[in-house]
Write a protein that holds these residues in place. Structure first.
Motif: not given
Length: 156
Positions: A56-75
């Motif tokens: 995740l540290g190597t991804w772009g800001r938008d990609a990291v944000q999208a991935e983190l939102m997907r992770e939060i929405e799983r719960f």
């Protein structure tokens, strides 16, 4: 949305009462245990995700944000907060009284405008509602559609 509901919503927003209630609800939520639980759970989910996925540290800001939102929405984090808000804050008696007072002010103003000849809105006192509070109905005539007498050439 029916004309009456739209009228009440628009006037409630125009009067500033909607913003005041929104700010009060947000402040109440932020000062609550529910908010602390929400923040702690979000932090746990994000910390776990960063520990699990070092890329995740190597991804772009938008990609990291999208991935983190997907992770939060799983719960069911947001559903729990929504439930807390509906069961705790939206049933607060002080909030309901402020809401009633704001709506009464709007309907009284509409009734006053009609009695002063300034508009076509009429306020009608109603019976107690199902919560034992007095209510006021407002009839809003749609000025875009002429009445039957106007359509038939009657007096304006």
């Amino acid at each position: 949305m029916c004309a009456l509901a739209q009228y009440l919503a628009d006037e409630f927003k125009r009067s500033g009462a909607f913003d005041a209630l929104r700010k009060d609800l947000l402040a109440s939520f932020q000062a609550s245990d529910s908010h602390a639980r929400f923040q702690n759970r979000i932090n746990e989910i994000l910390s776990d995700k960063f520990e699990q996925d070092e890329k995740l540290g190597t991804w772009g800001r938008d990609a990291v944000q999208a991935e983190l939102m997907r992770e939060i929405e799983r719960f069911p984090v947001f559903q729990r907060v929504s439930t807390d808000i509906h069961t705790t804050f939206l049933k607060d008696e002080a909030l309901l009284k402020r809401l009633d007072a704001g709506l009464k002010k709007i309907t009284d103003a509409a009734a006053g405008a009609t009695s002063n000849g300034k508009g076509k809105k009429r306020g009608h006192p109603d019976e107690d509602d199902h919560h034992g509070r007095k209510t006021v109905r407002v009839k809003v005539e749609d000025e875009r559609r002429p009445s039957a007498s106007r359509r038939l050439g009657g007096p304006r």
